[in-house]
Design a protein around this motif. Sequence first.
Motif, PDB file in Angstrom:
ATOM      1  N   ARG A 188       1.581  -3.763  12.618  1.00 12.11           N
ATOM      2  CA  ARG A 188       3.005  -3.236  12.132  1.00 12.11           C
ATOM      3  C   ARG A 188       3.157  -1.538  12.329  1.00 12.11           C
ATOM      4  O   ARG A 188       4.425  -1.002  11.642  1.00 12.11           O
ATOM      5  CB  ARG A 188       3.081  -3.557  10.488  1.00 12.11           C
ATOM      6  CG  ARG A 188       3.404  -5.302  10.513  1.00 12.11           C
ATOM      7  CD  ARG A 188       3.102  -5.699   9.158  1.00 12.11           C
ATOM      8  NE  ARG A 188       3.170  -6.953   9.219  1.00 12.11           N
ATOM      9  CZ  ARG A 188       2.332  -8.031   9.399  1.00 12.11           C
ATOM     10  NH1 ARG A 188       1.286  -7.653   9.881  1.00 12.11           N
ATOM     11  NH2 ARG A 188       2.743  -9.177   9.367  1.00 12.11           N
TER      12      ARG A 188
ATOM     13  N   ASP B 194       3.166  11.080   1.765  1.00 13.55           N
ATOM     14  CA  ASP B 194       3.095  11.265   0.441  1.00 13.55           C
ATOM     15  C   ASP B 194       1.757  10.481   0.087  1.00 13.55           C
ATOM     16  O   ASP B 194       1.211  10.399  -1.056  1.00 13.55           O
ATOM     17  CB  ASP B 194       4.216  10.118  -0.130  1.00 13.55           C
ATOM     18  CG  ASP B 194       5.464  10.970  -0.419  1.00 13.55           C
ATOM     19  OD1 ASP B 194       5.502  12.187  -0.584  1.00 13.55           O
ATOM     20  OD2 ASP B 194       6.572  10.241  -0.226  1.00 13.55           O
TER      21      ASP B 194
ATOM     22  N   LEU C  37       0.901  -1.302  -0.244  1.00  9.20           N
ATOM     23  CA  LEU C  37      -0.095   0.006   0.107  1.00  9.20           C
ATOM     24  C   LEU C  37       0.799   1.106  -0.082  1.00  9.20           C
ATOM     25  O   LEU C  37       1.619   1.670   0.906  1.00  9.20           O
ATOM     26  CB  LEU C  37      -0.932   0.010   1.110  1.00  9.20           C
ATOM     27  CG  LEU C  37      -1.948   0.754   1.355  1.00  9.20           C
ATOM     28  CD1 LEU C  37      -3.081   0.331   0.023  1.00  9.20           C
ATOM     29  CD2 LEU C  37      -2.808   0.514   2.434  1.00  9.20           C
TER      30      LEU C  37
ATOM     31  N   PHE D 191       8.982  17.240  -4.827  1.00  9.94           N
ATOM     32  CA  PHE D 191       9.554  16.748  -3.450  1.00  9.94           C
ATOM     33  C   PHE D 191      11.155  17.449  -3.535  1.00  9.94           C
ATOM     34  O   PHE D 191      11.511  17.912  -2.441  1.00  9.94           O
ATOM     35  CB  PHE D 191       9.306  15.400  -3.453  1.00  9.94           C
ATOM     36  CG  PHE D 191       9.753  14.926  -2.098  1.00  9.94           C
ATOM     37  CD1 PHE D 191      10.466  15.210  -1.183  1.00  9.94           C
ATOM     38  CD2 PHE D 191       9.092  13.415  -1.698  1.00  9.94           C
ATOM     39  CE1 PHE D 191      10.675  14.808   0.084  1.00  9.94           C
ATOM     40  CE2 PHE D 191       9.522  12.720  -0.547  1.00  9.94           C
ATOM     41  CZ  PHE D 191      10.508  13.600   0.283  1.00  9.94           C
TER      42      PHE D 191
ATOM     43  N   ASN E 202       1.789   8.231   5.382  1.00  8.83           N
ATOM     44  CA  ASN E 202       2.922   9.094   5.218  1.00  8.83           C
ATOM     45  C   ASN E 202       2.467  10.479   4.585  1.00  8.83           C
ATOM     46  O   ASN E 202       1.386  10.455   3.912  1.00  8.83           O
ATOM     47  CB  ASN E 202       4.290   8.478   5.076  1.00  8.83           C
ATOM     48  CG  ASN E 202       4.074   7.637   3.680  1.00  8.83           C
ATOM     49  OD1 ASN E 202       3.857   8.539   2.644  1.00  8.83           O
ATOM     50  ND2 ASN E 202       4.620   6.571   3.612  1.00  8.83           N
TER      51      ASN E 202
HETATM   52  N1  CMC Z   1       2.150  -2.160   2.501  1.00 15.62           N
HETATM   53  C1  CMC Z   1       1.875  -3.278   3.112  1.00 15.62           C
HETATM   54  N2  CMC Z   1       2.873  -4.046   4.193  1.00 15.62           N
HETATM   55  C2  CMC Z   1       3.960  -3.007   4.647  1.00 15.62           C
HETATM   56  C3  CMC Z   1       3.957  -1.670   4.040  1.00 15.62           C
HETATM   57  C4  CMC Z   1       2.858  -1.376   3.154  1.00 15.62           C
HETATM   58  N3  CMC Z   1       3.315  -0.033   2.593  1.00 15.62           N
HETATM   59  N4  CMC Z   1       4.869  -1.258   4.533  1.00 15.62           N
HETATM   60  C5  CMC Z   1       5.462  -1.929   5.630  1.00 15.62           C
HETATM   61  N5  CMC Z   1       4.664  -3.199   5.236  1.00 15.62           N
HETATM   62  C6  CMC Z   1       5.276  -4.379   6.229  1.00 15.62           C
HETATM   63  C7  CMC Z   1       6.176  -4.978   5.562  1.00 15.62           C
HETATM   64  O1  CMC Z   1       5.671  -6.198   4.657  1.00 15.62           O
HETATM   65  C8  CMC Z   1       7.059  -5.967   6.845  1.00 15.62           C
HETATM   66  O2  CMC Z   1       5.793  -6.787   7.264  1.00 15.62           O
HETATM   67  P1  CMC Z   1       6.595  -8.290   8.150  1.00 15.62           P
HETATM   68  O3  CMC Z   1       6.933  -7.790   9.273  1.00 15.62           O
HETATM   69  O4  CMC Z   1       5.275  -9.090   8.142  1.00 15.62           O
HETATM   70  O5  CMC Z   1       7.671  -8.802   7.040  1.00 15.62           O
HETATM   71  C9  CMC Z   1       6.614  -4.650   8.064  1.00 15.62           C
HETATM   72  O6  CMC Z   1       5.555  -4.045   7.465  1.00 15.62           O
HETATM   73  C10 CMC Z   1       7.782  -3.812   8.291  1.00 15.62           C
HETATM   74  O7  CMC Z   1       8.161  -3.231   6.948  1.00 15.62           O
HETATM   75  P2  CMC Z   1       9.359  -3.051   6.557  1.00 15.62           P
HETATM   76  O8  CMC Z   1       9.698  -2.905   5.031  1.00 15.62           O
HETATM   77  O9  CMC Z   1      10.636  -3.804   7.354  1.00 15.62           O
HETATM   78  O10 CMC Z   1       9.740  -1.529   7.030  1.00 15.62           O
HETATM   79  P3  CMC Z   1      10.832  -0.456   6.642  1.00 15.62           P
HETATM   80  O11 CMC Z   1      11.042   0.641   7.923  1.00 15.62           O
HETATM   81  O12 CMC Z   1      11.933  -0.999   6.090  1.00 15.62           O
HETATM   82  O13 CMC Z   1      10.194   0.385   5.395  1.00 15.62           O
HETATM   83  C11 CMC Z   1       8.993   1.746   4.272  1.00 15.62           C
HETATM   84  C12 CMC Z   1       9.515   1.452   5.339  1.00 15.62           C
HETATM   85  C13 CMC Z   1       8.574   3.514   4.146  1.00 15.62           C
HETATM   86  C14 CMC Z   1       9.801   1.398   3.047  1.00 15.62           C
HETATM   87  C15 CMC Z   1       7.593   0.905   3.788  1.00 15.62           C
HETATM   88  O14 CMC Z   1       6.917   1.085   4.704  1.00 15.62           O
HETATM   89  C16 CMC Z   1       7.311   0.842   2.455  1.00 15.62           C
HETATM   90  O15 CMC Z   1       7.637   0.396   1.429  1.00 15.62           O
HETATM   91  N6  CMC Z   1       6.147   2.154   2.214  1.00 15.62           N
HETATM   92  C17 CMC Z   1       5.491   2.116   1.017  1.00 15.62           C
HETATM   93  C18 CMC Z   1       6.374   2.976   0.361  1.00 15.62           C
HETATM   94  C19 CMC Z   1       6.026   4.334   0.758  1.00 15.62           C
HETATM   95  O16 CMC Z   1       4.907   5.011   1.056  1.00 15.62           O
HETATM   96  N7  CMC Z   1       7.471   5.288   0.986  1.00 15.62           N
HETATM   97  C20 CMC Z   1       7.333   6.605   1.404  1.00 15.62           C
HETATM   98  C21 CMC Z   1       7.927   6.851   2.672  1.00 15.62           C
HETATM   99  S1  CMC Z   1       7.562   8.492   3.182  1.00 15.62           S
HETATM  100  C22 CMC Z   1       8.397   9.556   2.161  1.00 15.62           C
HETATM  101  C23 CMC Z   1      10.163   9.589   2.662  1.00 15.62           C
HETATM  102  O17 CMC Z   1      10.243  10.025   3.636  1.00 15.62           O
HETATM  103  O18 CMC Z   1      10.682   8.957   1.795  1.00 15.62           O
END
Ligand code: CMC
Length: 428
Positions: free
Chosen positions: A357, A364, A302, A385, A362
Amino acid sequence: MADTAQLKIGDKTYDLPVIEGTEGEKAIDISKLRDQSGYVTLDIGYKNTGATKSAITFLDGEVGILKYRGYPIEQLAEKSTFVEVAYLLIYGDLPSAEQLKNFELEISRHTLVHEDMKKFFDGFPSGSHPMGQLSSLIGALAAFNPASLKQSLSAEEVNLEIIKLIAKMSTIVSWIYKKSLGHPVIYPRNQYDYVTNFMHMTFGQRTEEVEIDPVVVSAMNKLLILHADHEQNCSTSTVRIVGSSDANLYASISAGISALWGPLHGGANQAVIEMLQKIKEDGGDTDKWIAKAKDKNDPFRLMGFGHRVYKNFDPRAKIIKKACDDILEKLGINDETLEIAKKLEEVALHDPYFVERKLYPNVDFYSGIIYTALGFPTDMFTVLFALGRLPGWIAQWKEMKANKEPIGRPRQIYVGATDKNYTDIKNR
Ligand code: CMC
């Protein structure tokens, strides 16, 4: 608070200094650990590693606090302008009326971009992504400003490059948009303030005067302020690490732009709108898409949900959601994707998968809806951005230089093959 931490490895104990920031954040300083013990620390993705001490931005992801130089983001978004916030980030405090006037005047003196830079636009294929163009053009500014390459620039010389970069960035961003339409570029009009000038160059025409709605200028100021800095993150750390090699300002910022491009970082705003449109075209069944996001065998995530540090809510998302409602109402726009976004948010906020979780909308999640309402196409979102993040990157680059930080150079744990002998290609 204890001022040392003890680390026990086998029968040896090592004392490690504990440091505390002004907002009470605590850290164990391991910078001498390898010399003392032979051990490095391993933290893939820097999930728990502080890379610097910084006095620019504070955020507390557990509580949902974001402050620039001590000022809460809510106050800045409501009362300030983007240029004032840029001054705050880069020079350390809010400007006096005279300082702000001079800053704006200085910027307005450098908004023109060398005419030869326009030739780059002819070289890019039509339809090429604005972020690819932006990173190349900002890197190319170094070639047009050879003085910036000198190894020891005075504070005044550095400041001049900073002013030039802020001024030219908005001209370049608007020209990228004009190029995407195949339209002639519009030159800056320096009687306008920075954001109005940007909107004039982006949406103005050569043939007739186009009035820029103050409601639009105010929304744009807010969006740029909310994106202006976000302490250490993929693009900002890139800017600092590239700059730590003594690479010039333009090269460092160009690298930050490339880092921002990815859909997990700044590219998420484009990905959100594309996702919402896809859901709309698919019939608008939000439950189906929520289920896909939860399915570990499905790569769909998502977009616009989740954040590495915000585990309660993203304070920027709160402000932007309200701004989104306001601007759509003021412009009289009824947006079906906004309805889908609201439904997704509603479902996700109560679904145990997202709650457990700590996945919240966020910044965006809503920014793309505002950009669309203002008339920007989706592939321009990440460029906007970058325009907003520029003062933050500059402030971080400047701070890294002022602190005389050493070249960034992480360690690794090697897990590859050992001791192989070269064999002739015929024998492989
Ligand atoms: N949809 C579904 N599941 C999710 C999502 C999501 N958007 N984000 C995290 N998860 C799950 C992920 O699969 C994992 O599950 P499990 O523990 O069962 O394996 C858990 O939540 C933790 O996720 P993670 O990937 O380890 O978390 P992270 O801190 O490494 O990643 C993130 C953070 C922003 C990359 C991630 O939440 C994501 O991909 N979000 C979607 C992309 C997005 O909106 N990015 C913009 C960030 S805000 C702008 C900026 O400041 O850059």
